[in-house]
Write an enzyme that holds these catalytic residues in place. Structure first.
Site, PDB file in Angstrom:
ATOM      1  N   GLU A 201       0.806  -1.271   0.079  1.00 20.50           N
ATOM      2  CA  GLU A 201      -0.009   0.187   0.007  1.00 20.50           C
ATOM      3  C   GLU A 201       0.949   1.091  -0.086  1.00 20.50           C
ATOM      4  OE1 GLU A 201      -3.261   0.078  -0.302  1.00 20.50           O
ATOM      5  OE2 GLU A 201      -3.558  -1.912  -0.511  1.00 20.50           O
ATOM      6  N   ASP A 219      -9.284   7.167  -8.026  1.00 21.95           N
ATOM      7  CA  ASP A 219     -10.047   5.876  -7.964  1.00 21.95           C
ATOM      8  C   ASP A 219     -11.473   5.791  -8.105  1.00 21.95           C
ATOM      9  OD1 ASP A 219     -10.267   6.460  -5.440  1.00 21.95           O
ATOM     10  OD2 ASP A 219      -9.644   4.491  -4.777  1.00 21.95           O
ATOM     11  N   THR A 224      -8.498   9.359   0.058  1.00 22.28           N
ATOM     12  CA  THR A 224      -7.940   8.013   0.570  1.00 22.28           C
ATOM     13  C   THR A 224      -6.856   8.508   1.554  1.00 22.28           C
ATOM     14  OG1 THR A 224      -8.208   6.740  -1.399  1.00 22.28           O
ATOM     15  CG2 THR A 224      -6.661   5.991   0.330  1.00 22.28           C
TER      16      THR A 224
END
Length: 413
Positions: A201, A219, A224
């Protein structure tokens, strides 16, 4: 959580076995006519589980009457013998009891973590298996039983006897570190799992540096942020900020709760810009907010995936594979991948071979990732999880070496 460009992940909000180690016995075994000797007799032995007094060392003691028996039930079990130093193994004789393995692997390892098959069968019929003309070097010898021959009981070995050249003198290797037979409930193994996720990640093993991370990675899920990529578009970021505000009213993120509720389910930043990014980074310096993030990770992803993995009879590697799938695809995605895998393989709890099932699960995981262009790079599976599986490291024992996006990583302890 931050990923390299074009390697975006999907997040959705979801709702020990005993071991015995004994000291070696001082037993001398004479050489045979072929200049080989028994190298396993009386050496320290360890098993994933034991049935009463039928402990691991009963499998390689001087008696042919005593035996090792695992706990009853389906799933993978193993018994391992420490030969003391790296030795050459040319022959092994296994004497099975009435509860024997239909599928098993005879393996060697220099470090107790990465294993190489000397012999594999899916058609075990019990009795004595005299395996000759073997060729392998290792400090550790292991019988990995993956599938029972009978519907009840576990596995029983009355004798495990290995032969090797009398004069072999190869350098010793350090044994693997940590609890060998535990799952991710073990604190050290959970830490390894978190580091493995972080390597994919955030391209680092230091997952604690990611509390303050936040960006829009394009995305379609808005912002995020945090240690497992909580997003403004999939409810979990909203849940984290709501819990933080519940426990610490008046924090710097509290005023953004109405906006987070409004953008949930979309990629919009409406009501969040321009101050939300700075506010998240400020909050991330608060140890209390860090604890909230960790609790959310465990509540939404780690604990539920562990429950499913334990119910399926998976050891630490399988537990990690489920957790990583939940982090990337959400719990619903994990369940979909699991269902697809079960179309071609049975779980250990269903009496299936764990190695075969995990291979099917990883195949299904790769197929799921490739349904999205953002997941076209599947190295977190193929050069990490699949690599551990090929090495038969079902217990996620260190040392671990792998690659993600071409970058090498290593966990020593």
């Amino acid at each position: 959580m931050r990923i390299r460009p074009h390697h975006v992940r999907t997040v959705a909000l979801g709702v020990g076995l005993a071991a015995v180690l004994c000291a070696p016995l001082a037993i001398s075994v004479a050489a045979g006519a072929d200049n080989t000797v028994v190298i396993s007799r009386g050496r320290p032995a360890l098993a994933t589980s034991n049935l009463g007094s039928e402990i691991a060392t009963r499998a390689n003691d001087a008696s042919t009457v005593t035996r090792w028996s695992s706990a009853a039930g389906p799933g993978t079990q193993w018994v391992r013998i420490d030969l003391g130093s790296v030795k050459r193994i040319e022959r092994v004789r296994l004497s099975w009891g009435s509860t024997y393995a239909r599928s098993y692997r005879l393996q060697v390892s220099s470090d107790g973590s990465n294993w190489t098959d000397l012999y594999t069968t899916w058609a075990g019929n019990g009795g004595a298996d005299d395996l000759k003309k073997l060729s392998g070097n290792g400090r550790f010898l292991r019988v990995l039983a993956t599938q029972r021959a009978r519907a009840t009981g576990g596995y029983t070995l009355a004798d495990v006897r290995a032969w090797g050249p009398q004069s072999t003198a190869l350098p010793a290797a350090a044994p693997a570190t940590g609890s060998l037979v535990s799952g991710l409930e073990d604190t050290r193994k959970k830490e390894r799992a978190l580091e493995l996720v972080s390597s994919a990640e955030n391209s680092t093993l230091s997952w604690r540096r990611s509390f303050s991370y936040i960006e829009d990675i394009g995305d379609g899920r808005g912002y995020t942020a945090g240690i497992v990529g909580f997003t403004s578009g999939t409810s979990d970021m909203l849940a984290v900020v709501a819990e933080y505000t519940k426990r610490k009213p008046g924090n710097v993120l509290a005023k953004y709760l109405p906006a987070l509720r409004a953008v949930d389910g979309s990629d919009s930043h409406a009501g969040l810009d321009p101050g939300y990014v700075t506010a998240w980074r400020t909050a991330a310096r608060d140890p209390f907010f860090q604890r909230v993030q960790e609790a959310a990770r465990d509540t939404y992803y780690f604990n539920p995936s562990m429950r499913v993995a334990r119910a399926d009879g998976l050891r630490a590697l399988g537990q990690f594979a489920y957790f990583d799938a939940a982090v990337v695809h959400g719990l619903s995605g994990l369940r979909t991948i699991r269902a697809n895998a079960m179309r071609t393989a049975r779980t250990p709890a269903q009496g299936g071979d764990e190695m075969g099932y995990l291979n099917a699960f990883l195949n299904a995981r790769v197929a799921e990732m490739r349904t999205e262009a953002a997941h076209e790079d599947v190295s977190r599976i193929e050069t990490a999880q699949r690599l551990f599986l090929r090495r038969s490291n079902l217990d996620l024992t260190a040392p671990l070496t792998w690659q993600v996006y071409g970058d090498p990583y290593r966990i020593v302890r």
